[in-house]
Design a protein around this motif. Structure first.
Motif, PDB file in Angstrom:
ATOM      1  N   ILE A 187       0.880  -1.179   0.000  1.00  0.00           N
ATOM      2  CA  ILE A 187       0.000   0.000   0.000  1.00  0.00           C
ATOM      3  C   ILE A 187       0.913   1.224   0.000  1.00  0.00           C
ATOM      4  O   ILE A 187       1.919   1.252   0.718  1.00  0.00           O
ATOM      5  CB  ILE A 187      -0.844   0.060   1.293  1.00  0.00           C
ATOM      6  CG1 ILE A 187      -1.629  -1.227   1.531  1.00  0.00           C
ATOM      7  CG2 ILE A 187      -1.741   1.295   1.303  1.00  0.00           C
ATOM      8  CD1 ILE A 187      -2.938  -1.298   0.841  1.00  0.00           C
ATOM      9  N   ALA A 188       0.566   2.224  -0.784  1.00  0.00           N
ATOM     10  CA  ALA A 188       1.329   3.475  -0.768  1.00  0.00           C
ATOM     11  C   ALA A 188       0.414   4.599  -0.283  1.00  0.00           C
ATOM     12  O   ALA A 188      -0.299   5.225  -1.084  1.00  0.00           O
ATOM     13  CB  ALA A 188       1.878   3.783  -2.158  1.00  0.00           C
ATOM     14  N   PRO A 189       0.423   4.853   1.041  1.00  0.00           N
ATOM     15  CA  PRO A 189      -0.417   5.946   1.544  1.00  0.00           C
ATOM     16  C   PRO A 189       0.146   7.300   1.131  1.00  0.00           C
ATOM     17  O   PRO A 189       1.357   7.442   0.911  1.00  0.00           O
ATOM     18  CB  PRO A 189      -0.324   5.809   3.067  1.00  0.00           C
ATOM     19  CG  PRO A 189       0.296   4.481   3.342  1.00  0.00           C
ATOM     20  CD  PRO A 189       1.127   4.167   2.131  1.00  0.00           C
ATOM     21  N   GLY A 190      -0.744   8.285   1.046  1.00  0.00           N
ATOM     22  CA  GLY A 190      -0.298   9.675   0.853  1.00  0.00           C
ATOM     23  C   GLY A 190      -0.118  10.304   2.224  1.00  0.00           C
ATOM     24  O   GLY A 190       0.636   9.789   3.040  1.00  0.00           O
ATOM     25  N   GLN A 219      -7.475   9.207   6.506  1.00  0.00           N
ATOM     26  CA  GLN A 219      -7.599   8.717   7.879  1.00  0.00           C
ATOM     27  C   GLN A 219      -7.006   7.299   7.968  1.00  0.00           C
ATOM     28  O   GLN A 219      -6.984   6.577   6.967  1.00  0.00           O
ATOM     29  CB  GLN A 219      -9.079   8.675   8.289  1.00  0.00           C
ATOM     30  CG  GLN A 219      -9.742  10.040   8.345  1.00  0.00           C
ATOM     31  CD  GLN A 219      -9.020  10.993   9.294  1.00  0.00           C
ATOM     32  OE1 GLN A 219      -8.721  10.635  10.435  1.00  0.00           O
ATOM     33  NE2 GLN A 219      -8.728  12.202   8.833  1.00  0.00           N
ATOM     34  N   PRO A 220      -6.511   6.902   9.145  1.00  0.00           N
ATOM     35  CA  PRO A 220      -5.982   5.540   9.290  1.00  0.00           C
ATOM     36  C   PRO A 220      -6.952   4.463   8.771  1.00  0.00           C
ATOM     37  O   PRO A 220      -6.522   3.462   8.187  1.00  0.00           O
ATOM     38  CB  PRO A 220      -5.755   5.410  10.802  1.00  0.00           C
ATOM     39  CG  PRO A 220      -5.451   6.808  11.240  1.00  0.00           C
ATOM     40  CD  PRO A 220      -6.318   7.693  10.383  1.00  0.00           C
ATOM     41  N   SER A 221      -8.248   4.704   8.958  1.00  0.00           N
ATOM     42  CA  SER A 221      -9.232   3.703   8.506  1.00  0.00           C
ATOM     43  C   SER A 221      -9.229   3.564   6.975  1.00  0.00           C
ATOM     44  O   SER A 221      -9.534   2.488   6.441  1.00  0.00           O
ATOM     45  CB  SER A 221     -10.639   4.061   8.990  1.00  0.00           C
ATOM     46  OG  SER A 221     -10.986   5.343   8.512  1.00  0.00           O
ATOM     47  N   ASP A 222      -8.862   4.641   6.255  1.00  0.00           N
ATOM     48  CA  ASP A 222      -8.787   4.547   4.782  1.00  0.00           C
ATOM     49  C   ASP A 222      -7.715   3.534   4.384  1.00  0.00           C
ATOM     50  O   ASP A 222      -7.881   2.770   3.416  1.00  0.00           O
ATOM     51  CB  ASP A 222      -8.431   5.913   4.166  1.00  0.00           C
ATOM     52  CG  ASP A 222      -9.536   6.942   4.359  1.00  0.00           C
ATOM     53  OD1 ASP A 222     -10.722   6.569   4.245  1.00  0.00           O
ATOM     54  OD2 ASP A 222      -9.212   8.110   4.631  1.00  0.00           O
ATOM     55  N   ILE A 223      -6.604   3.524   5.106  1.00  0.00           N
ATOM     56  CA  ILE A 223      -5.528   2.573   4.819  1.00  0.00           C
ATOM     57  C   ILE A 223      -5.938   1.166   5.288  1.00  0.00           C
ATOM     58  O   ILE A 223      -5.721   0.168   4.587  1.00  0.00           O
ATOM     59  CB  ILE A 223      -4.212   2.996   5.528  1.00  0.00           C
ATOM     60  CG1 ILE A 223      -3.837   4.434   5.149  1.00  0.00           C
ATOM     61  CG2 ILE A 223      -3.085   2.028   5.201  1.00  0.00           C
ATOM     62  CD1 ILE A 223      -3.625   4.683   3.679  1.00  0.00           C
ATOM     63  N   SER A 244      -2.102   2.654  -4.330  1.00  0.00           N
ATOM     64  CA  SER A 244      -2.000   3.995  -3.764  1.00  0.00           C
ATOM     65  C   SER A 244      -3.308   4.367  -3.079  1.00  0.00           C
ATOM     66  O   SER A 244      -4.386   4.219  -3.667  1.00  0.00           O
ATOM     67  CB  SER A 244      -1.702   5.022  -4.868  1.00  0.00           C
ATOM     68  OG  SER A 244      -0.358   4.896  -5.287  1.00  0.00           O
ATOM     69  N   VAL A 245      -3.204   4.836  -1.839  1.00  0.00           N
ATOM     70  CA  VAL A 245      -4.382   5.313  -1.098  1.00  0.00           C
ATOM     71  C   VAL A 245      -4.004   6.721  -0.648  1.00  0.00           C
ATOM     72  O   VAL A 245      -3.440   6.931   0.428  1.00  0.00           O
ATOM     73  CB  VAL A 245      -4.685   4.395   0.104  1.00  0.00           C
ATOM     74  CG1 VAL A 245      -5.956   4.848   0.828  1.00  0.00           C
ATOM     75  CG2 VAL A 245      -4.813   2.933  -0.326  1.00  0.00           C
TER      76      VAL A 245
END
Ligand code: NAI
Length: 251
Positions: A187-190, A219-223, A244-245
């Motif tokens: 996962i690649a968080p922004g 938000q952490p929940s999005d990841i 990517s998130v």
């Protein structure tokens, strides 16, 4: 035909690193909500106890205090988990740190620390987990990369290098392990609103906002939702991918 197996999501056993707070804690919650048994690993013992008190569910949630960059210690946590529960289905390599500076100002110590905690740990955990998962003929490894690892980011040479390395590790493991039923994705968080980003000054946050097409922090929940998908059987034919998130930053 490859001989692979699958197990229902609610019978899975998962390890999540860096799970005492932030994104890791949200991932632990998400996997618990799918009925998985979760072992939360973190450096901070007190914070793990707090997390355990917050989540409840002692039958399904347990903790292990450990520095994931310590090869012997982290390997033992993975081995002990597989022995205790008789299997290991999911490993989320989420623990990560920053030691930001311009490239000419980064010390050898801060280079090594960030590479060891962010990248070497994922190798150590994945090596141990893959042995169990290959025997089982199923498993899912999810690595926490970053937008910085794809695009680079001024002031984060050590961090970006560690996260780019995470992507190389993810793709290589996917190719090595696929025929044994073991998947590996990243996962690649922004910019996600956690303690890690709370320390950024207002100017840095404003700069971040300019870069985010959706004009809000994640938000952490999005990841956690994305990790939940990659850990579950819903993503059974997906491996070697970087999701990517990031509110549209990387397209
Ligand atoms: P955080 O700083 O809130 O939480 C990280 C957790 O990892 C902490 O509980 C910490 O104690 C633990 N940890 C640190 N070093 C450790 C070690 N050596 N052994 C075991 N545990 C250790 O960070 P956050 O924001 O939740 O980030 C989680 C992951 O997501 C990290 O890998 C980070 O690089 C990545 N990420 C975060 C972004 C963000 O905007 N917050 C953006 C892109 C990636």
């Amino acid at each position: 035909m490859a001989k692979t197996k699958s197990v229902p999501d609610n019978e899975k056993v998962a390890i999540v690193t860096g799970a005492a707070r932030g994104i890791g804690l949200a991932i632990a919650e998400e996997l618990l909500s799918k009925g998985m048994t979760v072992v939360a690993v973190d450096l901070k013992e007190d914070a793990l106890t707090e997390a355990a008190n917050k989540l409840g569910n002692p039958e399904k949630f347990s903790t292990a205090a450990c520095d994931v960059s310590d090869s012997e210690g982290f390997t033992a946590v993975v081995d002990d988990t597989a022995e205790k529960f008789g299997r290991l289905d999911v490993l989320v390599n989420n623990a990560g740190i920053t030691r930001d500076n311009l490239v000419m100002l980064i010390s050898d110590e801060d280079w090594d620390l960030v590479l060891n905690v962010n990248l070497k740990s994922a190798f150590i955990g994945s090596r141990a987990a893959a042995k169990v998962m290959m025997r089982q003929r199923c498993g899912s490894i999810v690595n926490m990369a970053s937008y910085s690892g794809i695009e680079g980011n001024p002031g984060q040479a050590n961090y970006a290098a560690s996260k780019a390395g995470m992507i190389g590790l993810t793709k290589t493991m996917a190719k090595e392990l696929a025929k044994r039923g073991v998947r590996s994705n990243a996962i690649a968080p922004g910019f996600i609103q956690t303690d890690m980003t709370d320390i950024l000054g207002d100017a840095a946050k404003e700069m971040a906002m300019v870069q985010i097409p959706m004009k809000k922090l994640g938000q952490p929940s999005d990841i956690a939702k994305a990790v939940g998908f990659l850990a579950s059987n819903d993503s059974g034919y997906i491996t070697g991918q970087v999701l990517s998130v990031d509110g549209g930053m990387h397209t």
